[in-house]
Write a protein that holds these residues in place. Structure first.
Motif, PDB file in Angstrom:
ATOM      1  N   ARG A   1       0.814  -1.214   0.000  1.00  0.00           N
ATOM      2  CA  ARG A   1       0.000   0.000   0.000  1.00  0.00           C
ATOM      3  C   ARG A   1       0.849   1.267   0.000  1.00  0.00           C
ATOM      4  O   ARG A   1       0.334   2.369  -0.233  1.00  0.00           O
TER       5      ARG A   1
ATOM      6  N   TYR B   1       4.942   0.611  -8.522  1.00  0.00           N
ATOM      7  CA  TYR B   1       4.068  -0.515  -8.235  1.00  0.00           C
ATOM      8  C   TYR B   1       4.801  -1.837  -8.457  1.00  0.00           C
ATOM      9  O   TYR B   1       5.458  -2.037  -9.471  1.00  0.00           O
TER      10      TYR B   1
ATOM     11  N   PRO C   1      -4.695   2.072  -2.645  1.00  0.00           N
ATOM     12  CA  PRO C   1      -3.522   1.207  -2.467  1.00  0.00           C
ATOM     13  C   PRO C   1      -3.845  -0.158  -1.882  1.00  0.00           C
ATOM     14  O   PRO C   1      -3.220  -1.156  -2.236  1.00  0.00           O
TER      15      PRO C   1
END
Length: 441
Positions: free
Chosen positions: A60, A67, A176
Motif C-alpha cells: 500500500r 508498483y 492502495p
C-alpha cells in the motif's frame, strides 16, 4: 549499548521494557540507536530460534511508477549484497540446517530465518546484510522479474486465489489496499530497476526496522549483534533518532461503493465471496469478531459448514474470514460450488450472517466458539516462528503486546449480545460479490 531503563516511554531511544509471559518466557524490548527496535521472547529449554527483520513498508506504500517494488525487493534481497552472493546467502543457512524466507504484506515486509540457537549470530549477520546492503544487480533483477511473473501466473491458475485478490479489489476499490500485494504482471514487467532502488532507499532505514526473535535467544547478545551488523552495513545509528511512527487510524480510508465482479475461468467449480468493509486491526472489538468468525465459518461445527455442506451438500469448502489494517478491514464469506448453484449458495451464506444478526447465539455455541479460539491461540504459540511473528505485529500493527493469558481473557469476555451487535453491523453494511468460474456474459 543502551542502558536498562525499565518502563520508560516506549519510543525513547535507549528505552527498554521487560514483560513476563506464559511458561516462564520473558519478552524484552529495546530501542537501539537509529530508532531500531529489538524485541525478543526467551523460551526456556528451546534449542532453536526464529529471527525476523521487519520493515514497516508494504504494497500500500507504493507510489505511481513503483508498483510491484515491495514484492520485488522481497525476492531481490536474497540475490546478493556487497559482501555476499546469492549462493553465499543460500549456503549460509543450508550449512546449518536452517530455513530462511520472506513475506510481503500490505503494510509490512518480513525477512526471517529459523536456526539453532548457536547459529543466531550468523542469521542476524546475514539478514542484516541483506536489509542494509542489497545490490539490486540489474542482471539479477531481470532474472527475478521472470521468476515473479511465474509466481503470479501460478497464483492466477488457482481460482480461489483469484477470488480473494479480486475481492480485495472490490472492497477497497481504486486505493492502495485494493492493489495485489505481489503486483500485477503489467506492473512487474514495467517497473524499472531505478524505481525499485528508489523504493528500497526510501523505506529501508533504521527507524523503520524492527528486529524480533523468539526461542533460545539472549536479548543483550542479540542487541549487540544487531548494532554490529547494521553498522557493518553502513547504516547511520544516530542515538537521537526515534523509531518511525506507527500507522494509525487517522489515515482515514474512504469507503468505496460495493461492487460485483465476475472473472471468467474454464473451471469445473465456481468460487464466490461476499462481504465488505470491517474492523481495523486495533479495534477493541476484534476479539468479538474472532468469536463471530469462529461461530459463522471457522470450523466443521460452524453455521456455514453445517448448513451449506453437511445439510445441503452444496459445497466442499465454505468458511468466513476477516483481516484488519491500520485504518480499515474486510470481512468475507467464501464457498466453492457448482456454477449453477452460485446464487443459491451466496444467498445461504448471507442468510446465515443475517440469522446471527437477528438473534443472540445460544450458550453452547458461544462456549464452543470461545473454546475453539482459545485452543487455537495456545496451539499457535507452540513454535518460535509464531512467537517471533507475534512480536513483530505487536510492534508494527497493534501497539500492544498481550500475554497469552490476557488474550484468552479478552476472548472469554466476549458475550452473545456483543457478537449479535457486530453481526448486525456487518449484515447491514454494503456488500461486494466476486464470482470466479465458467460464467457467460
Amino acid at each position: 549499548m543502551p542502558q536498562d531503563l525499565p518502563l520508560v516511554a516506549p519510543h525513547t531511544p535507549g528505552a527498554e521494557l521487560v514483560v513476563g509471559q506464559d511458561g516462564a518466557a520473558r519478552v524484552r524490548r529495546t530501542v537501539l540507536p537509529g530508532g531500531v527496535r529489538v524485541l525478543t521472547e526467551h523460551m526456556p529449554g528451546l534449542r532453536s530460534a526464529t529471527v525476523g527483520a521487519w520493515v514497516g513498508v508494504g504494497s500500500r506504500d507504493e507510489t505511481s511508477g513503483h508498483y510491484g517494488s515491495t514484492h520485488f525487493l522481497e525476492h531481490l534481497l536474497f540475490k546478493g549484497t556487497t559482501r555476499r552472493s546469492a549462493m553465499d546467502i543460500a549456503e549460509a543457512f543450508d550449512a546449518v540446517g536452517g530455513e530462511a524466507n520472506a513475506a510481503t504484506g500490505k503494510e509490512h515486509t518480513c525477512y526471517y530465518a529459523r536456526v539453532l540457537d548457536a547459529d543466531v549470530p550468523m542469521a542476524v549477520d546475514v539478514i542484516a546484510d541483506m536489509v542494509t546492503s542489497a545490490r539490486l544487480d540489474a542482471g539479477e533483477l531481470e532474472t527475478e522479474r521472470g521468476v515473479i511473473l511465474e509466481e503470479l501466473a501460478m497464483n492466477d491458475d488457482d481460482p480461489s486465489d483469484v477470488a480473494h485478490e479480486q475481492f480485495a479489489t472490490a472492497v477497497f476499490g481504486d486505493t492502495p489496499l485494493g492493489r495485489p500485494i505481489g503486483g500485477t504482471p503489467q506492473a512487474i514487467r514495467s517497473v524499472p530497476r531505478d524505481a525499485v532502488w528508489e523504493h528500497y532507499r526510501e523505506h529501508y532505514r533504521p527507524e523503520t526496522l524492527v528486529v524480533t526473535a523468539a526461542g533460545g535467544v539472549d536479548h543483550d547478545a542479540l542487541c549487540a549483534q544487531v548494532v554490529d551488523a547494521l553498522s557493518a552495513g553502513g547504516w547511520p545509528l544516530d542515538p537521537g533518532t526515534a523509531p518511525a511512527s506507527r500507522r494509525t487510524a487517522s489515515d482515514a480510508h474512504a469507503p468505496t461503493a460495493p461492487r460485483e465482479l465476475t472473472v471468467r475461468r474454464q473451471t469445473e467449480q465456481a468460487n464466490v465471496i461476499v462481504g465488505g468493509l470491517c474492523l481495523t486491526a486495533t479495534d477493541p472489538r476484534r476479539f468479538t469478531l474472532s468469536v463471530l468468525n469462529a461461530a459463522l465459518g471457522g470450523g466443521m461445527s460452524s453455521r456455514l459448514f453445517q448448513e451449506i455442506r453437511e445439510k445441503r451438500g452444496l459445497a466442499y469448502s465454505t468458511y468466513s474470514f476477516a483481516s484488519g489494517h491500520a485504518d480499515t478491514g474486510m470481512f468475507g464469506l467464501y464457498a466453492g460450488c457448482t456454477p449453477a448453484k452460485v446464487d443459491e449458495v451466496t444467498a445461504l451464506m448471507v442468510a446465515e450472517l443475517e440469522r446471527m444478526a437477528d438473534a443472540p447465539m445460544g450458550a453452547a455455541e458461544l462456549t464452543r466458539s470461545i473454546g475453539q479460539l482459545s485452543g487455537g491461540l495456545v496451539l499457535g504459540m507452540e513454535d518460535s516462528g509464531s512467537r517471533m511473528s507475534r512480536l513483530g505485529k505487536a510492534e508494527l500493527v497493534h501497539g500492544e503486546l498481550l500475554s497469552l493469558d490476557e488474550s484468552l481473557e479478552r476472548v472469554r469476555a466476549v458475550t452473545a449480545a456483543e457478537v449479535q451487535e457486530l453481526a448486525a453491523e456487518l449484515a447491514a453494511a454494503p456488500r461486494s460479490v466476486v464470482r470466479v468460474g465458467p460464467f457467460g456474459d
